[in-house]
Design a protein around this motif. Structure first.
Motif, PDB file in Angstrom:
ATOM      1  N   MET A 199       6.997  -2.024  11.813  1.00 47.09           N
ATOM      2  CA  MET A 199       7.564  -1.655  13.126  1.00 47.09           C
ATOM      3  C   MET A 199       7.927  -2.896  13.929  1.00 47.09           C
ATOM      4  O   MET A 199       8.747  -2.828  14.847  1.00 47.09           O
ATOM      5  CB  MET A 199       6.552  -0.821  13.929  1.00 47.09           C
ATOM      6  CG  MET A 199       6.254   0.535  13.316  1.00 47.09           C
ATOM      7  SD  MET A 199       4.912   1.335  14.217  1.00 47.09           S
ATOM      8  CE  MET A 199       4.601   2.743  13.155  1.00 47.09           C
ATOM      9  N   ALA A 200       7.271  -4.020  13.633  1.00 43.43           N
ATOM     10  CA  ALA A 200       7.601  -5.276  14.313  1.00 43.43           C
ATOM     11  C   ALA A 200       8.460  -6.164  13.410  1.00 43.43           C
ATOM     12  O   ALA A 200       8.694  -7.332  13.721  1.00 43.43           O
ATOM     13  CB  ALA A 200       6.319  -6.008  14.713  1.00 43.43           C
ATOM     14  N   GLY A 201       8.904  -5.618  12.299  1.00 40.20           N
ATOM     15  CA  GLY A 201       9.791  -6.369  11.415  1.00 40.20           C
ATOM     16  C   GLY A 201       9.099  -7.416  10.564  1.00 40.20           C
ATOM     17  O   GLY A 201       9.737  -8.359  10.090  1.00 40.20           O
ATOM     18  N   VAL A 202       7.782  -7.285  10.362  1.00 39.60           N
ATOM     19  CA  VAL A 202       7.046  -8.263   9.561  1.00 39.60           C
ATOM     20  C   VAL A 202       6.641  -7.631   8.232  1.00 39.60           C
ATOM     21  O   VAL A 202       5.952  -6.605   8.226  1.00 39.60           O
ATOM     22  CB  VAL A 202       5.785  -8.766  10.303  1.00 39.60           C
ATOM     23  CG1 VAL A 202       5.039  -9.792   9.459  1.00 39.60           C
ATOM     24  CG2 VAL A 202       6.158  -9.348  11.653  1.00 39.60           C
ATOM     25  N   ARG A 203       7.076  -8.211   7.129  1.00 41.76           N
ATOM     26  CA  ARG A 203       6.617  -7.740   5.820  1.00 41.76           C
ATOM     27  C   ARG A 203       5.306  -8.430   5.476  1.00 41.76           C
ATOM     28  O   ARG A 203       5.127  -9.608   5.743  1.00 41.76           O
ATOM     29  CB  ARG A 203       7.649  -8.060   4.739  1.00 41.76           C
ATOM     30  CG  ARG A 203       8.775  -7.034   4.655  1.00 41.76           C
ATOM     31  CD  ARG A 203       9.758  -7.430   3.578  1.00 41.76           C
ATOM     32  NE  ARG A 203       9.296  -7.065   2.251  1.00 41.76           N
ATOM     33  CZ  ARG A 203       9.778  -7.613   1.141  1.00 41.76           C
ATOM     34  NH1 ARG A 203      10.682  -8.557   1.185  1.00 41.76           N
ATOM     35  NH2 ARG A 203       9.333  -7.212  -0.033  1.00 41.76           N
ATOM     36  N   MET A 204       4.399  -7.673   4.877  1.00 38.40           N
ATOM     37  CA  MET A 204       3.045  -8.191   4.642  1.00 38.40           C
ATOM     38  C   MET A 204       2.753  -8.370   3.152  1.00 38.40           C
ATOM     39  O   MET A 204       3.279  -7.644   2.312  1.00 38.40           O
ATOM     40  CB  MET A 204       2.017  -7.202   5.215  1.00 38.40           C
ATOM     41  CG  MET A 204       2.076  -7.027   6.709  1.00 38.40           C
ATOM     42  SD  MET A 204       1.681  -8.534   7.607  1.00 38.40           S
ATOM     43  CE  MET A 204      -0.085  -8.649   7.316  1.00 38.40           C
ATOM     44  N   PRO A 205       1.892  -9.346   2.825  1.00 39.96           N
ATOM     45  CA  PRO A 205       1.450  -9.488   1.431  1.00 39.96           C
ATOM     46  C   PRO A 205       0.321  -8.510   1.124  1.00 39.96           C
ATOM     47  O   PRO A 205      -0.804  -8.913   0.807  1.00 39.96           O
ATOM     48  CB  PRO A 205       0.974 -10.949   1.375  1.00 39.96           C
ATOM     49  CG  PRO A 205       0.518 -11.238   2.752  1.00 39.96           C
ATOM     50  CD  PRO A 205       1.350 -10.401   3.688  1.00 39.96           C
ATOM     51  N   ILE A 262      -7.924   4.640   2.004  1.00 37.10           N
ATOM     52  CA  ILE A 262      -6.826   3.767   1.594  1.00 37.10           C
ATOM     53  C   ILE A 262      -7.137   2.334   2.003  1.00 37.10           C
ATOM     54  O   ILE A 262      -7.302   2.044   3.188  1.00 37.10           O
ATOM     55  CB  ILE A 262      -5.496   4.228   2.231  1.00 37.10           C
ATOM     56  CG1 ILE A 262      -5.215   5.668   1.828  1.00 37.10           C
ATOM     57  CG2 ILE A 262      -4.357   3.320   1.794  1.00 37.10           C
ATOM     58  CD1 ILE A 262      -5.151   5.910   0.343  1.00 37.10           C
ATOM     59  N   VAL A 263      -7.246   1.454   1.006  1.00 32.98           N
ATOM     60  CA  VAL A 263      -7.634   0.072   1.276  1.00 32.98           C
ATOM     61  C   VAL A 263      -6.433  -0.856   1.069  1.00 32.98           C
ATOM     62  O   VAL A 263      -5.628  -0.660   0.165  1.00 32.98           O
ATOM     63  CB  VAL A 263      -8.823  -0.373   0.393  1.00 32.98           C
ATOM     64  CG1 VAL A 263     -10.026   0.508   0.666  1.00 32.98           C
ATOM     65  CG2 VAL A 263      -8.481  -0.343  -1.085  1.00 32.98           C
ATOM     66  N   ASP A 264      -6.328  -1.846   1.945  1.00 29.83           N
ATOM     67  CA  ASP A 264      -5.223  -2.799   1.916  1.00 29.83           C
ATOM     68  C   ASP A 264      -5.666  -4.072   1.204  1.00 29.83           C
ATOM     69  O   ASP A 264      -6.554  -4.776   1.669  1.00 29.83           O
ATOM     70  CB  ASP A 264      -4.734  -3.100   3.331  1.00 29.83           C
ATOM     71  CG  ASP A 264      -5.874  -3.358   4.314  1.00 29.83           C
ATOM     72  OD1 ASP A 264      -6.959  -2.774   4.133  1.00 29.83           O
ATOM     73  OD2 ASP A 264      -5.679  -4.148   5.253  1.00 29.83           O
ATOM     74  N   VAL A 265      -5.021  -4.344   0.078  1.00 30.47           N
ATOM     75  CA  VAL A 265      -5.460  -5.436  -0.791  1.00 30.47           C
ATOM     76  C   VAL A 265      -4.446  -6.581  -0.734  1.00 30.47           C
ATOM     77  O   VAL A 265      -3.246  -6.362  -0.879  1.00 30.47           O
ATOM     78  CB  VAL A 265      -5.618  -4.919  -2.234  1.00 30.47           C
ATOM     79  CG1 VAL A 265      -5.994  -6.050  -3.174  1.00 30.47           C
ATOM     80  CG2 VAL A 265      -6.668  -3.816  -2.296  1.00 30.47           C
ATOM     81  N   THR A 266      -4.952  -7.802  -0.525  1.00 30.98           N
ATOM     82  CA  THR A 266      -4.089  -8.992  -0.514  1.00 30.98           C
ATOM     83  C   THR A 266      -4.034  -9.589  -1.917  1.00 30.98           C
ATOM     84  O   THR A 266      -4.899  -9.310  -2.754  1.00 30.98           O
ATOM     85  CB  THR A 266      -4.635 -10.066   0.443  1.00 30.98           C
ATOM     86  OG1 THR A 266      -5.962 -10.397   0.019  1.00 30.98           O
ATOM     87  CG2 THR A 266      -4.661  -9.595   1.877  1.00 30.98           C
ATOM     88  N   PRO A 267      -3.065 -10.463  -2.179  1.00 32.38           N
ATOM     89  CA  PRO A 267      -2.977 -11.056  -3.515  1.00 32.38           C
ATOM     90  C   PRO A 267      -4.208 -11.899  -3.884  1.00 32.38           C
ATOM     91  O   PRO A 267      -4.536 -12.008  -5.061  1.00 32.38           O
ATOM     92  CB  PRO A 267      -1.725 -11.943  -3.425  1.00 32.38           C
ATOM     93  CG  PRO A 267      -0.895 -11.317  -2.352  1.00 32.38           C
ATOM     94  CD  PRO A 267      -1.876 -10.774  -1.367  1.00 32.38           C
ATOM     95  N   ASP A 268      -4.889 -12.505  -2.897  1.00 30.18           N
ATOM     96  CA  ASP A 268      -6.059 -13.340  -3.232  1.00 30.18           C
ATOM     97  C   ASP A 268      -7.380 -12.645  -2.896  1.00 30.18           C
ATOM     98  O   ASP A 268      -8.444 -13.271  -2.948  1.00 30.18           O
ATOM     99  CB  ASP A 268      -5.982 -14.714  -2.557  1.00 30.18           C
ATOM    100  CG  ASP A 268      -5.990 -14.631  -1.037  1.00 30.18           C
ATOM    101  OD1 ASP A 268      -6.013 -13.509  -0.501  1.00 30.18           O
ATOM    102  OD2 ASP A 268      -5.971 -15.695  -0.388  1.00 30.18           O
TER     103      ASP A 268
END
Lengths: 119, 417
Positions: free
Chosen positions: B248-254, B340-346
């Motif tokens: 919504m703020a135009g930021v794509r997340m990892p 629902i869990v949000d997982v980062t690459p590291d």
């Protein structure tokens, strides 16, 4: 467990035969040496992660072994269609419009035959 | 807010318990706040609480699309530990454990923190090497962790099967004695009560539908199902839905969002004294104070927002539980659920400013965020109040995915990712 339609085997198979392989249609730059680090980070790490329709890769690892793509709704986990690797992403509007002719695995159902008027 | 004490309990006992008041207020949203926190889970409420308590910022709203503590805060397996490998992780998770130790007193609300010990099992040579490396790294960071032989592990946790003829025999274990569990709902309720008491508005059933920005790009407020609410600072603490909000703020997340499941058994008498986790056979288990065995399963392999997962994932975990603890083979399972869990690459969290001025994000806790709740809220409040990170969360930036300074906790949770 999902049922998934493999577009190569042309069969519905249980999810445990498959391996999920992340977002589809991510293209690695052919010239990463001149690519900026922001662009490379975006390719490597940033994901759409949509709540809704996603294009994703699957591999039929315990079947034909081949990669293919699926269009899936991440809220209902319903697969709207599957298609072979290398094929362009189908038009989402027509995929959604055709949802009722598709099984939840993405398998195309037989088109309803237009009723013939009796002679 | 009236304090809880032995005298309050005695007084209410005399009056038929008619004098207890509501623990937090449910005000109508104002048109503007100094800070808006999106998400009234443990991390969001803790952030609001420490903004008010430590930084004197009380003109704060916590917006929640559902009900308070109804997301992953109410769905996790309540395990607390800080035996992480890298210095940065050790710093933030042990900061949380230190806050857990005094949290019930600080909040005047019993969060039932129970340092009963977290034991992680090794089943093969690789496990032994990894867990011993963790033990040594933790001790260098001043975090308690010790190595146990199979016999010592069984002494600590008698139901454990240490037969060497098992399919995956126990060949050793690491034990963090300060680790344990807490009552997850009480954590959300305690922080909500403490924040509300200091003037924070907790607004439930208020879904954020947009993030409004000025022509310069700075945040000016949020669109919600209850109308526009202004704020110059907005903190997104939305776990699995972070990607949706940041978009919504135009930021794509990892980030990628996966279903993670847990289940509980029928309640039985106290039979299980600690928390046991096994990465290799993929299970973790403890017993709640109600008597239920609380069992954590793994994530599904595909991204989803469905808050439900595949039955074969649970089945796999129960296979492992039955082999490690044959005494439980005839237990009946009562309920299972997914979050629902949000997982980062590291596999490490992000607590940071974002490229959008006034927008802050606390996310990426993946499969193991509950343990960090107090520490996360504490340093995130600092980040929002001062507009710069606390030294503890300074490494957990969004920018690390550009610079490559990852905090690669591949073994962060005892579940395979």
């Amino acid at each position: 467990m999902l049922l998934i339609h493999c577009p190569y085997c042309e069969e519905e198979r249980p999810e445990i035969e498959f391996r999920h392989a992340g977002e589809a249609h991510l293209v690695r730059s052919s010239d990463i040496a001149t690519q900026g680090e922001l662009e490379f980070a975006a390719y490597l790490y940033l994901r759409q992660n949509p709540k809704g329709v996603v294009a994703e890769r699957w591999r039929h690892i315990h079947g034909c072994g081949r990669f293919f793509n699926a269009i899936r709704d991440t809220v209902s986990d319903r697969i709207l269609t599957t298609y072979k690797a290398g094929e362009p992403m189908p038009d989402l509007d027509s995929v959604l419009a055709n949802a009722e002719n598709t099984a939840p695995s993405g398998k195309p159902l037989m088109q309803p035959v237009a009723s013939k008027s009796k002679a | 807010m009236r304090k809880f004490s032995i005298f309050a309990v005695a007084r209410e006992a005399m009056r038929g318990h008619k004098g207890w008041e509501k623990q937090w207020t449910s005000p109508e949203p104002k048109s503007e706040y100094d800070v808006i926190i999106i998400g009234a889970g443990g991390h969001g409420l803790a952030t609001a609480y420490y903004l008010a308590k430590e930084h004197g910022i009380t003109n704060v709203a916590v917006l929640e699309k559902g009900w308070l503590g109804g997301g992953n805060t109410g769905r996790n397996t309540t395990i607390i530990r800080s035996n992480y490998l890298y210095d940065e992780s050790a710093g933030i998770y042990d900061h949380a454990v230190k806050l857990w130790e005094g949290l019930s007193q600080d909040l005047n609300y019993n969060v039932m923190y129970s340092p009963r010990g977290v034991m992680m099992l090794a089943h093969n040579v690789h496990d032994v090497q990894v867990l011993k490396r963790h033990v040594h790294a933790n001790r260098l960071n001043g975090i308690d962790n010790e190595w146990l032989t199979p016999e010592e592990a069984k002494d600590y946790c008698p139901p454990l099967n240490i037969s060497q003829t098992a399919r995956y025999p126990v060949v050793g274990a690491s034990l963090q004695r300060r680790g344990g569990t807490a009552r997850h709902d009480a954590v959300a309720w305690g922080y909500a009560r403490g924040a509300s008491d200091r003037g924070v508005h907790i607004i439930q059933n208020c879904e954020v539908t947009g993030i409004r920005r000025s022509p310069t790009g700075a945040v000016t407020g949020v669109e919600t199902t209850q109308g526009f609410i202004g704020a110059r600072k907005v903190g997104v603490v939305a776990a699995g839905h972070t990607s949706v909000l940041m978009q919504m703020a135009g930021v794509r997340m990892p980030l990628e969002s996966y279903p993670l499941q847990a289940l509980v058994s029928e309640p039985v008498k106290p039979a299980f004294p600690c928390v046991v986790m096994s990465n290799t056979v993929h299970a973790y288990i403890s017993q709640s104070d109600k008597g239920e065995l609380v069992i954590g399963a793994g994530t599904d392999q595909y991204t989803s927002y469905s808050q439900t997962g595949g039955l074969h994932i649970i089945n796999h975990t129960l296979d492992a539980i039955c082999e490690m603890f044959p005494v439980f083979t005839r237990m009946k399972m009562m309920r299972s659920w997914g979050g629902i869990v949000d997982v980062t690459p590291d596999r490490s969290p992000i607590l940071a400013r974002t490229p959008v001025p006034g927008l802050y994000v606390n996310c990426g806790w993946g499969t193991g965020g509950f343990k960090a709740t107090p520490g996360s809220g504490h340093v995130f409040a600092h980040t929002i109040a001062r507009d710069e990170p606390h030294p503890i969360n300074a490494p957990f930036t969004l920018d690390r995915f550009r610079t490559g300074r990852l905090i690669d906790e591949a073994a962060a949770a005892a579940v395979a990712h």
